[in-house]
Design a protein around this motif. Structure first.
Motif, PDB file in Angstrom:
ATOM      1  N   GLN A  92     -16.105  10.062   6.545  1.00  0.00           N
ATOM      2  CA  GLN A  92     -16.673   9.414   5.363  1.00  0.00           C
ATOM      3  C   GLN A  92     -16.189  10.036   4.056  1.00  0.00           C
ATOM      4  OE1 GLN A  92     -20.852   7.809   5.441  1.00  0.00           O
ATOM      5  NE2 GLN A  92     -21.028   9.178   7.191  1.00  0.00           N
ATOM      6  N   SER A  93     -15.841  11.316   4.088  1.00  0.00           N
ATOM      7  CA  SER A  93     -15.395  11.977   2.863  1.00  0.00           C
ATOM      8  C   SER A  93     -13.891  11.844   2.624  1.00  0.00           C
ATOM      9  CB  SER A  93     -15.778  13.463   2.899  1.00  0.00           C
ATOM     10  OG  SER A  93     -15.142  14.108   3.994  1.00  0.00           O
ATOM     11  N   SER A  94     -13.191  11.132   3.508  1.00  0.00           N
ATOM     12  CA  SER A  94     -11.740  11.025   3.396  1.00  0.00           C
ATOM     13  C   SER A  94     -11.336  10.158   2.209  1.00  0.00           C
ATOM     14  CB  SER A  94     -11.155  10.436   4.688  1.00  0.00           C
ATOM     15  OG  SER A  94      -9.806  10.069   4.505  1.00  0.00           O
ATOM     16  N   MET A  95     -10.643  10.744   1.250  1.00  0.00           N
ATOM     17  CA  MET A  95     -10.133   9.975   0.119  1.00  0.00           C
ATOM     18  C   MET A  95      -9.154   8.909   0.593  1.00  0.00           C
ATOM     19  SD  MET A  95      -7.707  11.159  -3.055  1.00  0.00           S
ATOM     20  CE  MET A  95      -8.893  12.274  -3.792  1.00  0.00           C
ATOM     21  N   LEU A  96      -8.325   9.244   1.579  1.00  0.00           N
ATOM     22  CA  LEU A  96      -7.317   8.310   2.059  1.00  0.00           C
ATOM     23  C   LEU A  96      -7.972   7.063   2.649  1.00  0.00           C
ATOM     24  CD1 LEU A  96      -4.480   7.459   2.671  1.00  0.00           C
ATOM     25  CD2 LEU A  96      -4.454   9.016   4.636  1.00  0.00           C
ATOM     26  N   ILE A  97      -9.006   7.235   3.453  1.00  0.00           N
ATOM     27  CA  ILE A  97      -9.686   6.085   4.044  1.00  0.00           C
ATOM     28  C   ILE A  97     -10.359   5.249   2.969  1.00  0.00           C
ATOM     29  CG2 ILE A  97     -11.702   5.438   5.434  1.00  0.00           C
ATOM     30  CD1 ILE A  97     -10.804   7.411   7.515  1.00  0.00           C
ATOM     31  N   GLU A 122     -10.640   0.244  -0.029  1.00  0.00           N
ATOM     32  CA  GLU A 122     -10.743  -0.418  -1.337  1.00  0.00           C
ATOM     33  C   GLU A 122      -9.512  -1.279  -1.620  1.00  0.00           C
ATOM     34  OE1 GLU A 122     -11.439   2.878  -3.884  1.00  0.00           O
ATOM     35  OE2 GLU A 122     -13.506   3.160  -3.168  1.00  0.00           O
ATOM     36  N   PHE A 123      -8.352  -0.823  -1.167  1.00  0.00           N
ATOM     37  CA  PHE A 123      -7.128  -1.618  -1.315  1.00  0.00           C
ATOM     38  C   PHE A 123      -7.259  -2.932  -0.545  1.00  0.00           C
ATOM     39  CE2 PHE A 123      -3.082  -2.885   0.601  1.00  0.00           C
ATOM     40  CZ  PHE A 123      -2.285  -3.067  -0.524  1.00  0.00           C
ATOM     41  N   LEU A 124      -7.768  -2.873   0.699  1.00  0.00           N
ATOM     42  CA  LEU A 124      -7.946  -4.095   1.477  1.00  0.00           C
ATOM     43  C   LEU A 124      -8.965  -5.025   0.820  1.00  0.00           C
ATOM     44  CD1 LEU A 124      -7.993  -2.836   5.187  1.00  0.00           C
ATOM     45  CD2 LEU A 124      -6.086  -3.831   3.914  1.00  0.00           C
ATOM     46  N   GLN A 125     -10.084  -4.462   0.382  1.00  0.00           N
ATOM     47  CA  GLN A 125     -11.104  -5.292  -0.270  1.00  0.00           C
ATOM     48  C   GLN A 125     -10.537  -5.997  -1.499  1.00  0.00           C
ATOM     49  OE1 GLN A 125     -14.001  -2.170  -0.820  1.00  0.00           O
ATOM     50  NE2 GLN A 125     -15.270  -2.892   0.865  1.00  0.00           N
ATOM     51  N   ARG A 126      -9.796  -5.263  -2.289  1.00  0.00           N
ATOM     52  CA  ARG A 126      -9.209  -5.812  -3.508  1.00  0.00           C
ATOM     53  C   ARG A 126      -8.174  -6.895  -3.171  1.00  0.00           C
ATOM     54  NH1 ARG A 126      -7.787  -1.298  -5.160  1.00  0.00           N
ATOM     55  NH2 ARG A 126      -5.544  -1.319  -4.805  1.00  0.00           N
ATOM     56  N   SER A 127      -7.367  -6.632  -2.159  1.00  0.00           N
ATOM     57  CA  SER A 127      -6.300  -7.569  -1.799  1.00  0.00           C
ATOM     58  C   SER A 127      -6.873  -8.870  -1.250  1.00  0.00           C
ATOM     59  CB  SER A 127      -5.374  -6.932  -0.758  1.00  0.00           C
ATOM     60  OG  SER A 127      -4.746  -5.773  -1.277  1.00  0.00           O
ATOM     61  N   PHE A 128      -7.872  -8.775  -0.365  1.00  0.00           N
ATOM     62  CA  PHE A 128      -8.429  -9.988   0.218  1.00  0.00           C
ATOM     63  C   PHE A 128      -9.304 -10.746  -0.771  1.00  0.00           C
ATOM     64  CE2 PHE A 128      -7.517  -7.738   4.286  1.00  0.00           C
ATOM     65  CZ  PHE A 128      -6.607  -8.670   4.754  1.00  0.00           C
ATOM     66  N   ALA A 129      -9.958 -10.040  -1.687  1.00  0.00           N
ATOM     67  CA  ALA A 129     -10.746 -10.734  -2.712  1.00  0.00           C
ATOM     68  C   ALA A 129      -9.839 -11.599  -3.579  1.00  0.00           C
ATOM     69  CB  ALA A 129     -11.491  -9.718  -3.571  1.00  0.00           C
ATOM     70  N   ALA A 130      -8.620 -11.121  -3.808  1.00  0.00           N
ATOM     71  CA  ALA A 130      -7.681 -11.890  -4.636  1.00  0.00           C
ATOM     72  C   ALA A 130      -7.069 -13.055  -3.861  1.00  0.00           C
ATOM     73  CB  ALA A 130      -6.570 -10.967  -5.139  1.00  0.00           C
ATOM     74  N   ALA A 131      -6.944 -12.909  -2.527  1.00  0.00           N
ATOM     75  CA  ALA A 131      -6.205 -13.911  -1.759  1.00  0.00           C
ATOM     76  C   ALA A 131      -7.109 -14.935  -1.072  1.00  0.00           C
ATOM     77  CB  ALA A 131      -5.352 -13.208  -0.703  1.00  0.00           C
ATOM     78  N   TRP A 132      -8.346 -14.554  -0.745  1.00  0.00           N
ATOM     79  CA  TRP A 132      -9.202 -15.430   0.049  1.00  0.00           C
ATOM     80  C   TRP A 132     -10.364 -15.939  -0.794  1.00  0.00           C
ATOM     81  CZ3 TRP A 132     -10.151 -13.346   5.667  1.00  0.00           C
ATOM     82  CH2 TRP A 132      -8.914 -13.106   6.276  1.00  0.00           C
ATOM     83  N   HIS A 133     -10.739 -17.155  -0.567  1.00  0.00           N
ATOM     84  CA  HIS A 133     -11.977 -17.663  -1.174  1.00  0.00           C
ATOM     85  C   HIS A 133     -13.141 -17.140  -0.363  1.00  0.00           C
ATOM     86  CE1 HIS A 133     -14.911 -20.227  -3.068  1.00  0.00           C
ATOM     87  NE2 HIS A 133     -15.252 -20.743  -1.898  1.00  0.00           N
ATOM     88  N   PHE A 168       0.834  -1.204   0.000  1.00  0.00           N
ATOM     89  CA  PHE A 168       0.000   0.000   0.000  1.00  0.00           C
ATOM     90  C   PHE A 168       0.872   1.258   0.000  1.00  0.00           C
ATOM     91  CE2 PHE A 168      -2.309   3.301   2.409  1.00  0.00           C
ATOM     92  CZ  PHE A 168      -3.411   3.462   1.571  1.00  0.00           C
ATOM     93  N   LEU A 169       1.900   1.272   0.831  1.00  0.00           N
ATOM     94  CA  LEU A 169       2.782   2.444   0.905  1.00  0.00           C
ATOM     95  C   LEU A 169       3.572   2.623  -0.384  1.00  0.00           C
ATOM     96  CD1 LEU A 169       4.039   2.041   4.577  1.00  0.00           C
ATOM     97  CD2 LEU A 169       2.472   3.779   3.707  1.00  0.00           C
ATOM     98  N   ALA A 170       3.933   1.528  -1.032  1.00  0.00           N
ATOM     99  CA  ALA A 170       4.638   1.635  -2.313  1.00  0.00           C
ATOM    100  C   ALA A 170       3.719   2.197  -3.388  1.00  0.00           C
ATOM    101  CB  ALA A 170       5.171   0.268  -2.736  1.00  0.00           C
ATOM    102  N   GLU A 171       2.439   1.845  -3.325  1.00  0.00           N
ATOM    103  CA  GLU A 171       1.479   2.322  -4.323  1.00  0.00           C
ATOM    104  C   GLU A 171       1.129   3.795  -4.117  1.00  0.00           C
ATOM    105  OE1 GLU A 171      -3.006   1.141  -5.969  1.00  0.00           O
ATOM    106  OE2 GLU A 171      -1.849  -0.299  -4.759  1.00  0.00           O
ATOM    107  N   PHE A 172       1.173   4.253  -2.843  1.00  0.00           N
ATOM    108  CA  PHE A 172       0.795   5.634  -2.533  1.00  0.00           C
ATOM    109  C   PHE A 172       1.918   6.298  -1.735  1.00  0.00           C
ATOM    110  CE2 PHE A 172      -3.146   3.145  -2.841  1.00  0.00           C
ATOM    111  CZ  PHE A 172      -3.770   3.834  -3.881  1.00  0.00           C
ATOM    112  N   PRO A 173       2.907   6.825  -2.417  1.00  0.00           N
ATOM    113  CA  PRO A 173       4.117   7.324  -1.745  1.00  0.00           C
ATOM    114  C   PRO A 173       3.907   8.566  -0.889  1.00  0.00           C
ATOM    115  CG  PRO A 173       4.196   7.763  -4.109  1.00  0.00           C
ATOM    116  CD  PRO A 173       3.031   6.867  -3.886  1.00  0.00           C
TER     117      PRO A 173
END
Length: 297
Positions: free
Chosen positions: A273-278, A283-294, A114-119
């Motif tokens: 709720q309006s925080s772009m960072l959050i 969304e990064f977590l959702q994407r990462s776990f969707a790829a890794a977990w059944h 995540f930190l590499a993607e968003f420096p």
């Protein structure tokens, strides 16, 4: 210089722990930062910092000012990002709390990506199995597992989680595995937590049962290791015990009473709720776990 910029200097100083470190982060001289914060204290009429030759710490008023100033700066940054367009990369600091085992096993490999993607983003992670007060303790987001208590927090689903009862094949040598919940009374149960009673959740008519045992711990990985060594039966989420189940070090029992799948959530205060960072992090977590977990649920 505006009071808002002085707030930034003050927050950076406490975040980094010294004038020197804050100066390096901001590209300013430490003398300039020290002078500005003295002026800020004079303007407010209170002492914010205790300065010694070896340490720098906030006063009680300084800590309260820091928490409010950090919130204000976050809101200003979020407003600027919203006004300058959605294509701008998120920036700022994200303070996260998560359960110990989930953090070490699953957030640990993800956060560097995540930190590499968003420096322009920095992350502060605290791992704890206690229920953290996000607003009172200044956290931006918490990862929580299972049922959520009613609150004013916003919850976003990240991944499913399944609880299983399991033990080692060696534990079952010379004894029958439990076939009913009542038969758990004749087995050694490995208990999570340190309260007076430990309840395990189940599916079917009997939704929970108080269990007892000789070994308690407040960490799921310790209980997994104890189960592998044959000390008894543990109830654990599959994200902790899946590798041991796959290798045969552990086997499941009472599968007919397995509770319905639960959920890993990201929760955060409504005012964020309006925080772009959050939003980007969730969304990064959702994407990462969707790829890794059944997805079990």
């Amino acid at each position: 210089m505006s009071q808002l910029e002085d707030m930034r200097l003050f927050v950076a100083t406490l975040d980094t722990g010294s004038f020197t470190a804050a100066a390096e982060r901001l590209g300013l001289s430490k003398q300039f930062i020290s002078k500005r914060l003295i002026a800020l204290e004079a303007q407010l009429g209170v002492r914010l910092l205790v300065r010694t030759t070896r340490h720098l710490r906030a006063t009680d008023l300084g800590r309260a000012y820091y928490e409010q100033a950090r919130t204000i700066l976050q809101q200003v940054d979020e407003l600027e990002q919203a006004m300058t367009g959605a294509n701008r990369s998120p920036r700022g600091r994200l303070r996260i709390t998560a359960p110990m085992s989930f953090g070490t096993m699953h957030l640990s490999p993800l956060l560097p990506k995540f930190l590499a993607e968003f420096p322009q983003v920095s992350v502060e992670l605290e791992l704890s199995d206690r229920m953290v007060d996000l607003l009172g303790e200044g956290y931006d987001l918490a990862v929580r597992i299972g049922e959520l208590a009613d609150s004013s927090l916003v919850a976003r689903r990240i991944a499913p989680v399944q609880l299983v009862l399991c033990c080692s094949p060696d534990y079952l040598k010379g004894r029958e595995p439990p076939r009913t919940l009542a038969e758990l009374a004749g087995h050694d149960c490995l208990l999570y937590g340190h309260g007076p009673h430990v309840e395990w959740a189940f599916g079917g008519e009997e939704r929970s049962k108080v269990v007892t045992g000789r070994y308690r711990a407040n960490n799921g990985e310790l209980l997994r290791d104890a189960a592998i060594q044959g000390l008894g039966i543990t109830q654990s989420p599959t994200f902790i015990v899946a590798p041991a189940l796959a290798s045969g070090e552990l086997v499941t029992v009472l599968d007919a009473f397995r509770p319905p799948p639960g959920t890993v959530h990201a929760v955060y205060p409504q005012h964020r709720q309006s925080s772009m960072l959050i939003h980007v992090f969730v969304e990064f977590l959702q994407r990462s776990f969707a790829a890794a977990w059944h997805d079990e649920g």
